[in-house]
Design an enzyme around this catalytic site. Structure first.
Site, PDB file in Angstrom:
ATOM      1  N   GLY A 139       0.838  -1.193   0.000  1.00 12.69           N
ATOM      2  CA  GLY A 139       0.000   0.000   0.000  1.00 12.69           C
ATOM      3  C   GLY A 139       0.868   1.235   0.000  1.00 12.69           C
ATOM      4  O   GLY A 139       2.061   1.156   0.320  1.00 12.69           O
ATOM      5  N   CYS A 193       5.185  -6.206   1.632  1.00 12.74           N
ATOM      6  CA  CYS A 193       5.548  -4.798   1.707  1.00 12.74           C
ATOM      7  C   CYS A 193       4.808  -4.084   2.856  1.00 12.74           C
ATOM      8  O   CYS A 193       5.074  -4.382   4.007  1.00 12.74           O
ATOM      9  CB  CYS A 193       5.289  -4.158   0.350  1.00 12.74           C
ATOM     10  SG  CYS A 193       6.273  -2.725   0.080  1.00 12.74           S
ATOM     11  N   TYR A 194       3.822  -3.243   2.582  1.00  9.62           N
ATOM     12  CA  TYR A 194       3.101  -2.587   3.676  1.00  9.62           C
ATOM     13  C   TYR A 194       2.520  -3.631   4.632  1.00  9.62           C
ATOM     14  O   TYR A 194       2.547  -3.473   5.856  1.00  9.62           O
ATOM     15  CB  TYR A 194       1.978  -1.705   3.108  1.00  9.62           C
ATOM     16  CG  TYR A 194       1.177  -0.977   4.177  1.00  9.62           C
ATOM     17  CD1 TYR A 194       1.618   0.234   4.684  1.00  9.62           C
ATOM     18  CD2 TYR A 194      -0.018  -1.520   4.675  1.00  9.62           C
ATOM     19  CE1 TYR A 194       0.896   0.897   5.670  1.00  9.62           C
ATOM     20  CE2 TYR A 194      -0.739  -0.863   5.665  1.00  9.62           C
ATOM     21  CZ  TYR A 194      -0.283   0.342   6.153  1.00  9.62           C
ATOM     22  OH  TYR A 194      -0.987   0.992   7.120  1.00  9.62           O
ATOM     23  N   HIS A 230       7.785  -7.369  -3.976  1.00  8.42           N
ATOM     24  CA  HIS A 230       6.495  -7.745  -4.582  1.00  8.42           C
ATOM     25  C   HIS A 230       6.613  -9.033  -5.396  1.00  8.42           C
ATOM     26  O   HIS A 230       7.012  -8.992  -6.558  1.00  8.42           O
ATOM     27  CB  HIS A 230       5.984  -6.612  -5.469  1.00  8.42           C
ATOM     28  CG  HIS A 230       5.552  -5.427  -4.681  1.00  8.42           C
ATOM     29  ND1 HIS A 230       4.294  -5.298  -4.151  1.00  8.42           N
ATOM     30  CD2 HIS A 230       6.230  -4.328  -4.290  1.00  8.42           C
ATOM     31  CE1 HIS A 230       4.201  -4.177  -3.477  1.00  8.42           C
ATOM     32  NE2 HIS A 230       5.364  -3.557  -3.548  1.00  8.42           N
ATOM     33  N   GLU A 281       4.272 -10.599  -6.664  1.00 12.86           N
ATOM     34  CA  GLU A 281       3.185 -10.674  -7.643  1.00 12.86           C
ATOM     35  C   GLU A 281       3.524 -10.066  -8.998  1.00 12.86           C
ATOM     36  O   GLU A 281       2.852 -10.333  -9.984  1.00 12.86           O
ATOM     37  CB  GLU A 281       1.914 -10.023  -7.075  1.00 12.86           C
ATOM     38  CG  GLU A 281       1.964  -8.509  -6.851  1.00 12.86           C
ATOM     39  CD  GLU A 281       2.601  -8.085  -5.523  1.00 12.86           C
ATOM     40  OE1 GLU A 281       3.389  -8.872  -4.957  1.00 12.86           O
ATOM     41  OE2 GLU A 281       2.337  -6.956  -5.072  1.00 12.86           O
ATOM     42  N   SER A 293     -19.764  -5.184 -27.957  1.00 13.63           N
ATOM     43  CA  SER A 293     -18.972  -4.311 -28.826  1.00 13.63           C
ATOM     44  C   SER A 293     -18.341  -5.101 -29.956  1.00 13.63           C
ATOM     45  O   SER A 293     -17.720  -4.531 -30.844  1.00 13.63           O
ATOM     46  CB  SER A 293     -17.851  -3.674 -27.999  1.00 13.63           C
ATOM     47  OG  SER A 293     -16.921  -4.674 -27.643  1.00 13.63           O
ATOM     48  N   GLY A 294     -18.491  -6.417 -29.919  1.00 15.49           N
ATOM     49  CA  GLY A 294     -17.806  -7.231 -30.927  1.00 15.49           C
ATOM     50  C   GLY A 294     -16.513  -7.793 -30.382  1.00 15.49           C
ATOM     51  O   GLY A 294     -15.935  -8.703 -30.947  1.00 15.49           O
ATOM     52  N   GLY A 295     -16.035  -7.245 -29.278  1.00  9.14           N
ATOM     53  CA  GLY A 295     -14.777  -7.707 -28.689  1.00  9.14           C
ATOM     54  C   GLY A 295     -14.977  -8.984 -27.875  1.00  9.14           C
ATOM     55  O   GLY A 295     -16.101  -9.419 -27.617  1.00  9.14           O
ATOM     56  N   ASP A 335     -14.287  -9.535 -24.692  1.00  7.48           N
ATOM     57  CA  ASP A 335     -14.782  -9.376 -23.321  1.00  7.48           C
ATOM     58  C   ASP A 335     -16.299  -9.258 -23.270  1.00  7.48           C
ATOM     59  O   ASP A 335     -16.963  -9.938 -22.499  1.00  7.48           O
ATOM     60  CB  ASP A 335     -14.153  -8.137 -22.668  1.00  7.48           C
ATOM     61  CG  ASP A 335     -12.681  -8.058 -22.967  1.00  7.48           C
ATOM     62  OD1 ASP A 335     -12.056  -9.129 -23.026  1.00  7.48           O
ATOM     63  OD2 ASP A 335     -12.158  -6.950 -23.166  1.00  7.48           O
ATOM     64  N   LYS A 385      -7.438 -10.408 -19.641  1.00 15.25           N
ATOM     65  CA  LYS A 385      -8.017 -10.940 -20.879  1.00 15.25           C
ATOM     66  C   LYS A 385      -7.852 -12.463 -21.034  1.00 15.25           C
ATOM     67  O   LYS A 385      -8.783 -13.139 -21.461  1.00 15.25           O
ATOM     68  CB  LYS A 385      -7.395 -10.217 -22.069  1.00 15.25           C
ATOM     69  CG  LYS A 385      -8.106 -10.504 -23.345  1.00 15.25           C
ATOM     70  CD  LYS A 385      -7.878  -9.425 -24.367  1.00 15.25           C
ATOM     71  CE  LYS A 385      -9.144  -8.843 -24.895  1.00 15.25           C
ATOM     72  NZ  LYS A 385      -9.610  -7.640 -24.335  1.00 15.25           N
TER      73      LYS A 385
END
Ligand code: XMP
Length: 512
Positions: free
Chosen positions: A56, A83-84, A170, A172, A224-226, A228, A368
């Protein structure tokens, strides 16, 4: 014995918290992000098997620095502080946390001081990503240092008896080379969790959540055609059936055949999609506008106006569903002041505050590739799932400066040739995203014996894992030459083709 259980990730406001969630999901363990106000009782009541405390921006001694119920450390629960999160845990166990000019930022090697399960199979000298100004100055009671950084600052601490531990860096982020292994050690070897969280579970959970949020209301599902929004549409329709109203808006900024290709396929999957042609409104509002952020805002506003117009004709529509992903959320928000808004992605930052519909965005913590897996779980065809990302503002951000019908027509043709050749050569499936950009400056050329003075097309093709960073992709020369010669020969108005070799950062993927 391995346990099925969930991990809670306490979000102390780091930009990387969602990445922690992603790493845990990648290891097929179920996780939820929670706020720092959770209590020891919440943990017991919710069958939480392990806790990860995120990083954080705060310093533990700041007035408003987020804190944690101290009783949590008395539960017999494995806790990994990052970390934090580590500094907070250390302070609880009596350490002094110090903020000084020994700020560590960027790549650093760490050295193993003592063998311990958290570091099992980690190489001595492994590269990690540091990003902090504070460090633990004196040791917390009953903890020991098991790894230290190059300048001998504690990099990993472990409690001698309890399953409490922390990393100053980190794990991650991808720059931490053996990052995944730290999570594997914590989740499987220390917390004894099972790898049993799959796309199937996500679908079941998202379905239940959608039903609960929506109740008996209707949801306008904007496609939208995408990839997602297509996956979202199928999930939503399966979850709430006729309460889901799937619509496709032609904003005049689509690629050639875009709407038909996707709409037909989704209709085959049972979605009763209605199409609305709103090109005149969008293009009218964009007339004369050159500034990229203005274009994005106008398009966002036009989408909302269109959604509201459509919603009026259906009683009971109170939600708008969108396939917003986590990177869109990150790049469109200004996290804790200093980080900047890079672009107002239309489906997040461009929405006006006065919108009458409530947003529902079940994918806003996903990346994605995870959405593609969910699409596979839902039985969607690969040619929908393998489509490259296409931005909500469409071709408007791929024509530099003003949008005109002429420019749109030129770009559509060039883009079609580019994508067609990429598909024929198989390159399309090897890259994250490829597209053409129209640069409306004129340069001199020669065709036959004639002087030409026409516009430029830039080809952009990038490799990426999440769109947040990207490298330009090395497309074979013969493929590039074929594309360039076809574009110059077949697209009137273009006499020059260039290839964009900028990575992100410092470039962005789209040009505007
Ligand atoms: P940038 O240009 O920000 O793009 O490096 C990162 C990824 O996001 C896509 N993109 C968008 N997607 N609405 C979207 O849904 C938007 O406004 C938008 N702008 C960029 C871009 O195509 C790339 O995949």
């Amino acid at each position: 014995m391995a346990v099925s259980g969930k991990v809670w990730i306490v979000d102390f406001g780091s930009q990387y918290t969602q990445l922690i969630a992603r790493r845990v999901r990648e290891l097929s363990v179920y996780s939820e992000m929670v706020l720092p106000d959770i209590t020891a009782k919440d943990i017991e009541e919710n069958d939480v098997a392990a806790l990860i405390l995120s990083g954080g921006p705060s310093s533990v001694y700041e007035d408003k620095a987020p804190n944690l119920d101290p009783k949590i450390f008395d539960l017999n629960l494995p806790v990994l502080g990052i970390c934090y999160g580590l500094q907070l845990m250390s302070r609880h166990f009596g350490a002094r946390v110090h903020s000084d000019n020994r700020r560590e930022y960027g790549r650093s090697a760490i050295h193993i001081k003592k063998e311990t399960t958290l570091l099992s199979d980690i190489s001595d000298g492994t590269i990690v990503w540091m990003s902090h100004g504070d460090h633990v100055d004196t040791l917390p009671t009953d903890f020991e240092i098991v790894a230290a950084s190059d300048n001998n600052a504690p990099a990993a601490l472990v409690h001698r008896q309890k399953k409490l531990m922390g990393l100053q860096f980190h794990p991650e982020v991808v720059h931490t080379v053996e990052g995944t292994r730290f999570f594997e050690n914590f989740l499987f070897k220390i917390a004894g969790l099972k790898r049993d969280w799959t796309a199937e579970h996500f679908v079941a959970q998202a379905t239940a959540q959608i039903r609960e949020t929506v109740g008996s209301a209707k949801v306008l599902m904007a496609l939208s055609g995408g990839v997602d929004s297509s996956v979202m549409g199928v999930l939503m329709y399966r979850a709430i059936g006729k309460q889901c109203v799937p619509v496709f808006i032609n904003n005049g900024l689509l690629r050639k055949n875009e709407q038909f290709e996707v709409v037909q396929k989704l209709r085959k999957m049972g979605l009763p999609i209605r199409m609305y042609n709103c090109s005149a409104q969008f293009l009218g509002a964009l007339k004369g506008v050159k500034n990229p952020e203005r274009k994005r805002k106008i398009i966002g506003y036009q989408f909302i106006k269109a959604f509201e117009r459509i919603a009026k004709s259906y009683p009971d529509i109170s939600f708008l569903a969108q396939g917003t992903l986590y990177p869109d959320v990150i790049e469109s928000r200004s996290v804790n002041g200093p980080s900047q808004i890079i672009k107002s992605h239309h489906n997040v930052g461009g929405l006006p505050k006065r919108m009458k519909l409530d947003l529902i965005e079940p994918f806003n913590s996903l990346f994605k590739d995870e959405v593609r897996n969910i699409g596979r779980e839902l039985g969607m065809p690969e040619d929908i799932l393998e489509r490259h990302p296409f931005p909500g503002p469409g071709l408007a951000v791929r024509i530099i400066g003003e949008i005109t019908s002429y420019r749109l027509a030129v770009l559509r043709k060039a883009d079609e040739i580019f994508i067609d050749e990429l598909k024929k050569s198989g390159e399309y499936y090897r890259v994250w995203q490829a597209f053409a950009v129209l640069i409306p400056v004129k340069t001199v050329g020669v065709m036959g014996d004639q002087r030409t003075y026409e516009h430029v097309i830039a080809l952009r093709s990038v490799n990426s894992s999440d769109g947040m960073t990207a490298d330009w992709s090395p497309i074979p020369n013969e493929v590039l030459s074929r594309i360039a010669s076809r574009i110059v020969n077949e697209v009137r108005g273009i006499n020059r083709v260039v290839y964009d070799i900028t990575s992100k950062p410092p470039g962005t993927i789209e040009w505007e």
